[in-house]
Design a protein around this motif. Structure first.
Motif, PDB file in Angstrom:
ATOM      1  N   ILE A 119       0.838  -1.205   0.000  1.00 18.13           N
ATOM      2  CA  ILE A 119       0.000   0.000   0.000  1.00 18.13           C
ATOM      3  C   ILE A 119       0.873   1.256   0.000  1.00 18.13           C
ATOM      4  CG2 ILE A 119      -1.615   1.356   1.403  1.00 18.13           C
ATOM      5  CD1 ILE A 119      -2.962  -1.318   2.139  1.00 18.13           C
ATOM      6  N   VAL A 120       1.957   1.245   0.770  1.00 15.66           N
ATOM      7  CA  VAL A 120       2.851   2.402   0.831  1.00 15.66           C
ATOM      8  C   VAL A 120       3.527   2.623  -0.524  1.00 15.66           C
ATOM      9  CG1 VAL A 120       4.915   3.361   1.927  1.00 15.66           C
ATOM     10  CG2 VAL A 120       3.224   2.183   3.312  1.00 15.66           C
ATOM     11  N   LEU A 121       3.925   1.553  -1.187  1.00 10.46           N
ATOM     12  CA  LEU A 121       4.536   1.695  -2.511  1.00 10.46           C
ATOM     13  C   LEU A 121       3.544   2.274  -3.513  1.00 10.46           C
ATOM     14  CD1 LEU A 121       6.767  -1.478  -2.937  1.00 10.46           C
ATOM     15  CD2 LEU A 121       7.501   0.905  -2.873  1.00 10.46           C
ATOM     16  N   VAL A 122       2.323   1.762  -3.506  1.00 11.93           N
ATOM     17  CA  VAL A 122       1.307   2.288  -4.419  1.00 11.93           C
ATOM     18  C   VAL A 122       1.054   3.758  -4.106  1.00 11.93           C
ATOM     19  CG1 VAL A 122      -1.121   2.144  -5.139  1.00 11.93           C
ATOM     20  CG2 VAL A 122       0.230   0.050  -4.849  1.00 11.93           C
ATOM     21  N   PHE A 123       0.878   4.070  -2.822  1.00 19.47           N
ATOM     22  CA  PHE A 123       0.651   5.455  -2.402  1.00 19.47           C
ATOM     23  C   PHE A 123       1.786   6.369  -2.877  1.00 19.47           C
ATOM     24  CE2 PHE A 123       1.623   8.762   0.740  1.00 19.47           C
ATOM     25  CZ  PHE A 123       0.459   9.504   0.692  1.00 19.47           C
ATOM     26  N   SER A 124       3.026   5.911  -2.714  1.00 23.49           N
ATOM     27  CA  SER A 124       4.190   6.725  -3.050  1.00 23.49           C
ATOM     28  C   SER A 124       4.396   6.867  -4.549  1.00 23.49           C
ATOM     29  CB  SER A 124       5.450   6.115  -2.435  1.00 23.49           C
ATOM     30  OG  SER A 124       5.335   6.024  -1.046  1.00 23.49           O
ATOM     31  N   LEU A 125       4.135   5.802  -5.294  1.00 23.66           N
ATOM     32  CA  LEU A 125       4.486   5.794  -6.713  1.00 23.66           C
ATOM     33  C   LEU A 125       3.338   6.155  -7.660  1.00 23.66           C
ATOM     34  CD1 LEU A 125       6.832   2.680  -6.761  1.00 23.66           C
ATOM     35  CD2 LEU A 125       7.477   5.095  -6.808  1.00 23.66           C
ATOM     36  N   LEU A 126       2.106   6.057  -7.196  1.00 25.56           N
ATOM     37  CA  LEU A 126       0.963   6.350  -8.064  1.00 25.56           C
ATOM     38  C   LEU A 126       1.052   7.751  -8.688  1.00 25.56           C
ATOM     39  CD1 LEU A 126      -1.611   5.002  -9.130  1.00 25.56           C
ATOM     40  CD2 LEU A 126      -2.826   5.938  -7.163  1.00 25.56           C
ATOM     41  N   PRO A 127       1.274   8.809  -7.894  1.00 27.62           N
ATOM     42  CA  PRO A 127       1.408  10.138  -8.512  1.00 27.62           C
ATOM     43  C   PRO A 127       2.596  10.211  -9.483  1.00 27.62           C
ATOM     44  CG  PRO A 127       1.010  10.367  -6.175  1.00 27.62           C
ATOM     45  CD  PRO A 127       1.278   8.899  -6.435  1.00 27.62           C
ATOM     46  N   TYR A 128       3.689   9.545  -9.147  1.00 24.73           N
ATOM     47  CA  TYR A 128       4.882   9.539 -10.006  1.00 24.73           C
ATOM     48  C   TYR A 128       4.558   8.976 -11.388  1.00 24.73           C
ATOM     49  CZ  TYR A 128       9.544   8.193 -11.656  1.00 24.73           C
ATOM     50  OH  TYR A 128      10.688   8.021 -12.408  1.00 24.73           O
ATOM     51  N   PHE A 129       3.830   7.862 -11.413  1.00 17.32           N
ATOM     52  CA  PHE A 129       3.511   7.233 -12.691  1.00 17.32           C
ATOM     53  C   PHE A 129       2.392   7.959 -13.444  1.00 17.32           C
ATOM     54  CE2 PHE A 129       5.622   3.494 -10.693  1.00 17.32           C
ATOM     55  CZ  PHE A 129       6.639   3.387 -11.627  1.00 17.32           C
ATOM     56  N   VAL A 130       1.510   8.632 -12.736  1.00 15.87           N
ATOM     57  CA  VAL A 130       0.406   9.330 -13.408  1.00 15.87           C
ATOM     58  C   VAL A 130       0.843  10.693 -13.948  1.00 15.87           C
ATOM     59  CG1 VAL A 130      -1.885  10.355 -13.108  1.00 15.87           C
ATOM     60  CG2 VAL A 130      -1.389   8.101 -12.137  1.00 15.87           C
ATOM     61  N   VAL A 131       1.528  11.487 -13.131  1.00 16.35           N
ATOM     62  CA  VAL A 131       1.888  12.846 -13.569  1.00 16.35           C
ATOM     63  C   VAL A 131       3.353  12.972 -13.983  1.00 16.35           C
ATOM     64  CG1 VAL A 131       0.071  13.936 -12.208  1.00 16.35           C
ATOM     65  CG2 VAL A 131       2.362  13.712 -11.240  1.00 16.35           C
ATOM     66  N   GLY A 132       4.129  11.909 -13.799  1.00 14.72           N
ATOM     67  CA  GLY A 132       5.532  11.942 -14.188  1.00 14.72           C
ATOM     68  C   GLY A 132       6.431  12.427 -13.077  1.00 14.72           C
ATOM     69  N   GLY A 133       7.697  12.365 -13.342  1.00 13.50           N
ATOM     70  CA  GLY A 133       8.679  12.780 -12.356  1.00 13.50           C
ATOM     71  C   GLY A 133      10.052  12.343 -12.774  1.00 13.50           C
ATOM     72  N   GLU A 134      10.932  12.258 -11.793  1.00  9.58           N
ATOM     73  CA  GLU A 134      12.318  11.922 -12.073  1.00  9.58           C
ATOM     74  C   GLU A 134      12.852  11.018 -10.974  1.00  9.58           C
ATOM     75  OE1 GLU A 134      16.553  14.320 -12.569  1.00  9.58           O
ATOM     76  OE2 GLU A 134      14.694  15.433 -12.357  1.00  9.58           O
ATOM     77  N   GLN A 135      13.575   9.989 -11.382  1.00  7.78           N
ATOM     78  CA  GLN A 135      14.296   9.168 -10.412  1.00  7.78           C
ATOM     79  C   GLN A 135      15.635   9.863 -10.194  1.00  7.78           C
ATOM     80  OE1 GLN A 135      14.731   4.984 -11.347  1.00  7.78           O
ATOM     81  NE2 GLN A 135      16.315   4.730  -9.787  1.00  7.78           N
ATOM     82  N   ILE A 136      15.822  10.459  -9.016  1.00  7.13           N
ATOM     83  CA  ILE A 136      16.985  11.327  -8.826  1.00  7.13           C
ATOM     84  C   ILE A 136      18.206  10.607  -8.255  1.00  7.13           C
ATOM     85  CG2 ILE A 136      15.623  13.445  -8.683  1.00  7.13           C
ATOM     86  CD1 ILE A 136      16.013  13.384  -5.655  1.00  7.13           C
ATOM     87  N   VAL A 137      18.007   9.426  -7.674  1.00  6.61           N
ATOM     88  CA  VAL A 137      19.126   8.619  -7.177  1.00  6.61           C
ATOM     89  C   VAL A 137      18.831   7.155  -7.501  1.00  6.61           C
ATOM     90  CG1 VAL A 137      19.856  10.212  -5.329  1.00  6.61           C
ATOM     91  CG2 VAL A 137      18.143   8.487  -4.845  1.00  6.61           C
ATOM     92  N   PRO A 138      19.846   6.282  -7.447  1.00  4.34           N
ATOM     93  CA  PRO A 138      19.623   4.865  -7.763  1.00  4.34           C
ATOM     94  C   PRO A 138      18.615   4.198  -6.816  1.00  4.34           C
ATOM     95  CG  PRO A 138      21.973   5.369  -7.750  1.00  4.34           C
ATOM     96  CD  PRO A 138      21.262   6.582  -7.226  1.00  4.34           C
ATOM     97  N   LEU A 139      17.985   3.152  -7.317  1.00  6.70           N
ATOM     98  CA  LEU A 139      16.923   2.432  -6.607  1.00  6.70           C
ATOM     99  C   LEU A 139      17.350   1.916  -5.227  1.00  6.70           C
ATOM    100  CD1 LEU A 139      13.998   1.604  -7.131  1.00  6.70           C
ATOM    101  CD2 LEU A 139      14.857  -0.512  -8.138  1.00  6.70           C
ATOM    102  N   GLN A 140      18.588   1.455  -5.104  1.00  2.00           N
ATOM    103  CA  GLN A 140      19.049   0.896  -3.826  1.00  2.00           C
ATOM    104  C   GLN A 140      19.047   1.917  -2.699  1.00  2.00           C
ATOM    105  OE1 GLN A 140      20.897   0.876  -6.627  1.00  2.00           O
ATOM    106  NE2 GLN A 140      23.031   1.401  -6.236  1.00  2.00           N
ATOM    107  N   TYR A 141      18.959   3.198  -3.041  1.00  6.45           N
ATOM    108  CA  TYR A 141      18.906   4.243  -2.019  1.00  6.45           C
ATOM    109  C   TYR A 141      17.644   4.136  -1.167  1.00  6.45           C
ATOM    110  CZ  TYR A 141      23.004   6.927  -3.383  1.00  6.45           C
ATOM    111  OH  TYR A 141      24.281   7.347  -3.612  1.00  6.45           O
ATOM    112  N   ILE A 142      16.604   3.504  -1.705  1.00  3.57           N
ATOM    113  CA  ILE A 142      15.377   3.362  -0.908  1.00  3.57           C
ATOM    114  C   ILE A 142      15.710   2.699   0.419  1.00  3.57           C
ATOM    115  CG2 ILE A 142      13.139   2.191  -0.739  1.00  3.57           C
ATOM    116  CD1 ILE A 142      12.818   2.691  -3.766  1.00  3.57           C
ATOM    117  N   LEU A 143      16.417   1.572   0.377  1.00  6.09           N
ATOM    118  CA  LEU A 143      16.762   0.869   1.623  1.00  6.09           C
ATOM    119  C   LEU A 143      17.866   1.579   2.396  1.00  6.09           C
ATOM    120  CD1 LEU A 143      16.563  -2.843   0.456  1.00  6.09           C
ATOM    121  CD2 LEU A 143      14.896  -1.542   1.777  1.00  6.09           C
ATOM    122  N   LEU A 144      18.826   2.154   1.680  1.00  2.00           N
ATOM    123  CA  LEU A 144      19.945   2.820   2.354  1.00  2.00           C
ATOM    124  C   LEU A 144      19.514   4.069   3.119  1.00  2.00           C
ATOM    125  CD1 LEU A 144      22.652   2.508  -0.459  1.00  2.00           C
ATOM    126  CD2 LEU A 144      22.513   1.189   1.670  1.00  2.00           C
TER     127      LEU A 144
END
Length: 171
Positions: free
Chosen positions: A2-27
Motif C-alpha cells: 500500500i505504501v509503494l502504491v501510495f508513493s508511486l501512483l502520482p509519479y507514474f500518473v503525472v511523471g517525475g524523475e528518479q533522482i538517485v539509484p533504486l538501492q537508495y530506498i533501503l539505504l
C-alpha cells in the motif's frame, strides 16, 4: 505494498524523475527514521491518540494534518531544504493530508507507533528516490487513494458501503 502504491501512483500518473539509484530506498531508511519518522511519536503517538479521546477519528486525522502542514511551512523558505528545492505549498498540503490518512490507518489498525515510524521513513525514502512532478492532480490522486484505504480499513460502516458499491460494479 500500500505504501509503494501510495508513493508511486502520482509519479507514474503525472511523471517525475528518479533522482538517485533504486538501492537508495533501503539505504536511506535509517536517515528518514531520524528525519521524519520520529515525528510519529508526536503526531500519532500523542496528538492523534489524545484527539481521538475527544473527537471522531476522521476529524482527529484532519487536525493532525493541519498542524503538521503549519509546522513544516518554514522549511519552504530555507534554501537547501527538500521543501524549498522540490515542493510547492498547495501540493505539499494535499500530500500531508493524504499521508496523514495513510499513517492514521496504520495507527488505528495496529496501535503501533513503531510501524508508523517505519511507514513514514519508508515512504519518505521512496519519495526521495522517485520525485513526482508537483501538480495538484498528483496530490489529489494520493489523497483519493489514502482516503479509500482509510475508509476501507478504519471505519467498518464505511467499509460495508464501499464493498457494496464494488460488488454492484462487479455484477
Amino acid at each position: 505494498m500500500i505504501v509503494l502504491v501510495f508513493s508511486l501512483l502520482p509519479y507514474f500518473v503525472v511523471g517525475g524523475e528518479q533522482i538517485v539509484p533504486l538501492q537508495y530506498i533501503l539505504l536511506q531508511i535509517p536517515i528518514f527514521i531520524l528525519i521524519g519518522g520520529l515525528e510519529e511519536i508526536g503526531w500519532r503517538g500523542y496528538m492523534l491518540r489524545e484527539l481521538t479521546k475527544r473527537i471522531p477519528a476522521l476529524t482527529s486525522t484532519l487536525l493532525v494534518s493541519i498542524v503538521w502542514i503549519f509546522l513544516h511551512l518554514p522549511l519552504f523558505f530555507i534554501i537547501g531544504t527538500y521543501q524549498y528545492e522540490y515542493l510547492n505549498i498547495p501540493v505539499f498540503s494535499i500530500s500531508v493530508i493524504s499521508f496523514s490518512f495513510l499513517l492514521s490507518t496504520v495507527y488505528y489498525k495496529t496501535k503501533s507507533i513503531f510501524l508508523c515510524i517505519m511507514t513514514h521513513a519508508f515512504c519518505n525514502s521512496v519519495l526521495n528516490v522517485f520525485v513526482s512532478n508537483q501538480s495538484l492532480l498528483g496530490g489529489i490522486i494520493a489523497l483519493v487513494f489514502s482516503l479509500f484505504i482509510y475508509l476501507l480499513f478504519v471505519n467498518n460502516r464505511n467499509r460495508s458501503l464501499i464493498m457494496k458499491k464494488v460488488d454492484t460494479y462487479i455484477e
